[in-house]
Structures are given as structure tokens and as C-alpha cells.
Motif scaffolding. Structure first.
Motif, mmCIF file in Angstrom:
data_model
loop_
_atom_site.group_PDB
_atom_site.id
_atom_site.type_symbol
_atom_site.label_atom_id
_atom_site.label_comp_id
_atom_site.label_asym_id
_atom_site.label_seq_id
_atom_site.Cartn_x
_atom_site.Cartn_y
_atom_site.Cartn_z
ATOM 1 N N LYS A 125 0.836 -1.201 0.000
ATOM 2 C CA LYS A 125 0.000 0.000 0.000
ATOM 3 C C LYS A 125 0.875 1.256 0.000
ATOM 4 C CE LYS A 125 -3.635 -2.366 2.589
ATOM 5 N NZ LYS A 125 -4.415 -2.402 3.847
ATOM 6 N N PRO A 126 0.369 2.339 -0.592
ATOM 7 C CA PRO A 126 1.146 3.587 -0.657
ATOM 8 C C PRO A 126 1.610 4.094 0.710
ATOM 9 C CG PRO A 126 -0.747 3.717 -2.102
ATOM 10 C CD PRO A 126 -0.908 2.453 -1.315
ATOM 11 N N ASP A 127 0.745 3.955 1.734
ATOM 12 C CA ASP A 127 1.132 4.463 3.046
ATOM 13 C C ASP A 127 2.265 3.644 3.661
ATOM 14 O OD1 ASP A 127 -0.600 2.297 3.253
ATOM 15 O OD2 ASP A 127 -1.280 2.877 5.258
ATOM 16 N N GLU A 128 2.352 2.348 3.303
ATOM 17 C CA GLU A 128 3.440 1.503 3.790
ATOM 18 C C GLU A 128 4.760 1.900 3.139
ATOM 19 O OE1 GLU A 128 1.908 -2.303 2.803
ATOM 20 O OE2 GLU A 128 0.823 -2.554 4.697
ATOM 21 N N LEU A 129 4.707 2.194 1.840
ATOM 22 C CA LEU A 129 5.898 2.681 1.148
ATOM 23 C C LEU A 129 6.328 4.027 1.716
ATOM 24 C CD1 LEU A 129 5.222 1.859 -2.621
ATOM 25 C CD2 LEU A 129 7.015 0.910 -1.167
ATOM 26 N N LYS A 130 5.343 4.850 2.017
ATOM 27 C CA LYS A 130 5.646 6.172 2.580
ATOM 28 C C LYS A 130 6.343 6.039 3.919
ATOM 29 C CE LYS A 130 5.312 10.629 2.097
ATOM 30 N NZ LYS A 130 5.985 11.319 0.981
ATOM 31 N N LYS A 131 5.940 5.072 4.716
ATOM 32 C CA LYS A 131 6.570 4.847 6.015
ATOM 33 C C LYS A 131 8.027 4.440 5.842
ATOM 34 C CE LYS A 131 6.916 4.149 10.456
ATOM 35 N NZ LYS A 131 7.011 5.293 11.395
ATOM 36 N N SER A 132 8.297 3.534 4.895
ATOM 37 C CA SER A 132 9.679 3.116 4.637
ATOM 38 C C SER A 132 10.517 4.283 4.137
ATOM 39 C CB SER A 132 9.691 1.984 3.599
ATOM 40 O OG SER A 132 9.002 0.849 4.084
ATOM 41 N N GLU A 133 9.919 5.080 3.271
ATOM 42 C CA GLU A 133 10.639 6.245 2.737
ATOM 43 C C GLU A 133 11.003 7.216 3.854
ATOM 44 O OE1 GLU A 133 10.109 9.757 -0.649
ATOM 45 O OE2 GLU A 133 8.434 8.419 -0.161
ATOM 46 N N GLU A 134 10.075 7.454 4.762
ATOM 47 C CA GLU A 134 10.325 8.377 5.883
ATOM 48 C C GLU A 134 11.460 7.866 6.772
ATOM 49 O OE1 GLU A 134 6.577 8.668 7.781
ATOM 50 O OE2 GLU A 134 5.726 10.093 6.325
ATOM 51 N N LEU A 135 11.493 6.555 7.003
ATOM 52 C CA LEU A 135 12.531 5.977 7.863
ATOM 53 C C LEU A 135 13.912 6.096 7.212
ATOM 54 C CD1 LEU A 135 10.649 2.813 9.161
ATOM 55 C CD2 LEU A 135 11.355 4.792 10.516
ATOM 56 N N PHE A 136 13.985 5.829 5.912
ATOM 57 C CA PHE A 136 15.265 5.980 5.218
ATOM 58 C C PHE A 136 15.681 7.448 5.150
ATOM 59 C CE2 PHE A 136 14.494 1.713 3.235
ATOM 60 C CZ PHE A 136 15.687 1.139 3.659
ATOM 61 N N GLN A 137 14.701 8.322 5.015
ATOM 62 C CA GLN A 137 15.007 9.749 4.972
ATOM 63 C C GLN A 137 15.575 10.226 6.301
ATOM 64 O OE1 GLN A 137 14.405 11.602 1.941
ATOM 65 N NE2 GLN A 137 15.890 12.861 3.040
ATOM 66 N N GLN A 138 15.107 9.630 7.395
ATOM 67 C CA GLN A 138 15.643 9.967 8.707
ATOM 68 C C GLN A 138 17.117 9.590 8.825
ATOM 69 O OE1 GLN A 138 13.282 8.308 11.880
ATOM 70 N NE2 GLN A 138 11.390 9.277 11.188
ATOM 71 N N VAL A 139 17.477 8.486 8.185
ATOM 72 C CA VAL A 139 18.885 8.060 8.205
ATOM 73 C C VAL A 139 19.763 9.120 7.549
ATOM 74 C CG1 VAL A 139 20.546 6.303 7.492
ATOM 75 C CG2 VAL A 139 18.237 5.623 8.161
ATOM 76 N N THR A 140 19.344 9.629 6.395
ATOM 77 C CA THR A 140 20.147 10.630 5.685
ATOM 78 C C THR A 140 20.102 11.998 6.365
ATOM 79 O OG1 THR A 140 18.297 11.196 4.212
ATOM 80 C CG2 THR A 140 19.801 9.457 3.482
ATOM 81 N N ASP A 141 18.960 12.321 6.998
ATOM 82 C CA ASP A 141 18.820 13.635 7.630
ATOM 83 C C ASP A 141 19.526 13.711 8.984
ATOM 84 O OD1 ASP A 141 17.341 14.406 5.477
ATOM 85 O OD2 ASP A 141 15.388 14.215 6.457
#
Length: 228
Positions: free
Chosen positions: A84-100
């Protein structure tokens, strides 16, 4: 052969020179004790700075790796045909936290292709291209991940319909050593040539593949395209 005997006078002269030098060194140190004190403080200060930076980097790397692991396992758990799109969004947010949050960690570099892949799945090709390029700018030329990222970059351009850019990247990859990446690049290049209505060039690549990779598990695929 008898050794040449050194005279007592010469020995005394050498000893005097050594003692004189030592005495001068001691006098110089006494006269410049403050300078040596400052130098000692500088050395200690630099050592403390080095240890502090080293400890901080280890901490950041550890925290960055932990954050990356959470993001990665979340993505793997949710990845599938029914994602689901919201599940992908959650993964994206977590990876973005790693870079930020842990941008200077080693894990932050590895988070970039994961972010790019998530955006590719969501058909955000421009964003995926940007992130793959960011990753390529951070890795060495001989890094095995570079070939994977460049192939992924070519697929992004292919999906956008920018076939000339995809062809350029794949042609560069085919000039590398005879390995798995080279095989994949040649087969992909032949496919993109067909999409670009350049059938002759596609057949040339496939013939070259058949000649070079006689034991490849993909050899039947290349032959099938040559003899449809």
C-alpha cells in the motif's frame, strides 16, 4: 686484517662534542620552557580533539546503522505486490531519517539507493534519478554498488522514455570487465535498442553477447532474441 685503533685524543674530542651538544640542548630547553609547554598543550589538545571526533563518528555510525536496519526491515516486511502507498511512505520516511539525522554515517550513503528504489516503485522517476545520482557521487569508481546504481539509473530513464540517456549509460557499462554486470548491461542495451527501433544495433549486441559469454545462464535468452 687488524682494526685501526682510534686515538684517545679523538675519543675525548668526540665525547666533548656530544656533551657540548647535550648541554646546549638542555640550556635551550630551559630558556624556552614556556614554548615547549605551549607545544605540549597543543599536542594534548589535538589528541583530545582527534579522540573526540573518532568517538563521535563511531557513535553516529552506530546510530545510523541502527536506523538503517529499522528502515530496511520495515521496507522488506511491507514490500510485495499488494504493498500500500502508506506503507511505502513509512519506509521512505525511515530511510530519509537516516540521511537527515545521520548524514555523515556510512549507512546514510546506503540509504540513498533504497530511497531511490522506493521512488521508482511509486513512479517518481525524477526523484529516483536524483537520488541514484547522489549515491553515485559518493561511491568510488571500483565500488560494486556503482554498477548496480547505474543500471537502475538506466531503467529510470527507460521508464521516462528517455531512451538515448539509458543507452548511453548501458553502453558505458558494457565496456567493463566480463562479469555479471556486463552481461546484464548487454542484454538491457539490446532490449532498449529494440524499444528505440534500432534493431540492427540490438542484433549486433546480442551476437557479441553470444560470442563472449558462451557459458552464461542467459545465453538461451540472447539466442532466442536473435532467432525469434
Amino acid at each position: 686484517m687488524a682494526k685501526k685503533k682510534i686515538s684517545r685524543k679523538k675519543l675525548l674530542k668526540t665525547s666533548d662534542e656530544f656533551l657540548t651538544f647535550s648541554a646546549r640542548a638542555i640550556i635551550f630547553a630551559r630558556e624556552h620552557s614556556r614554548l615547549f609547554g605551549y607545544l605540549g598543550m597543543v599536542v594534548v589538545g589535538l589528541l583530545l580533539i582527534f579522540l573526540g571526533i573518532n568517538t563521535y563518528l563511531k557513535h553516529v555510525n552506530k546510530k545510523g546503522q541502527e536506523a538503517y536496519n529499522v528502515a530496511y526491515y520495515t521496507m522488506v516486511k511491507n514490500m510485495g505486490p499488494d504493498t500500500k502507498p502508506d506503507e511505502l511512505k513509512k519506509s521512505e520516511e525511515l530511510f530519509q531519517q537516516v540521511t537527515d539525522k545521520y548524514g555523515i554515517s556510512k549507512a546514510a550513503r546506503l540509504a540513498l539507493p533504497e530511497l531511490a528504489y522506493i521512488n521508482f516503485i511509486q513512479k517518481n522517476y525524477d526523484k529516483a534519478i536524483f537520488q541514484y545520482q547522489q549515491f553515485l557521487d559518493k561511491v568510488a569508481d571500483n565500488d560494486p554498488y556503482q554498477s548496480l546504481a547505474r543500471m537502475a539509473l538506466a531503467v529510470c530513464y527507460e521508464e521516462k522514455g528517455e531512451l538515448d540517456k539509458a543507452i548511453r549509460i548501458l553502453k558505458e557499462l558494457t565496456s567493463g570487465p566480463d562479469d555479471f554486470f556486463n552481461e546484464q548491461a548487454m542484454l538491457s542495451l539490446a532490449r532498449v535498442y529494440r524499444l528505440a527501433h534500432r534493431q540492427g544495433e540490438s542484433e549486433e549486441i546480442l551476437k557479441e553477447f553470444v560470442d563472449r559469454f558462451k557459458t552464461s545462464p542467459f545465453l538461451p535468452v540472447a539466442k532466442a532474441y536473435l532467432n525469434p
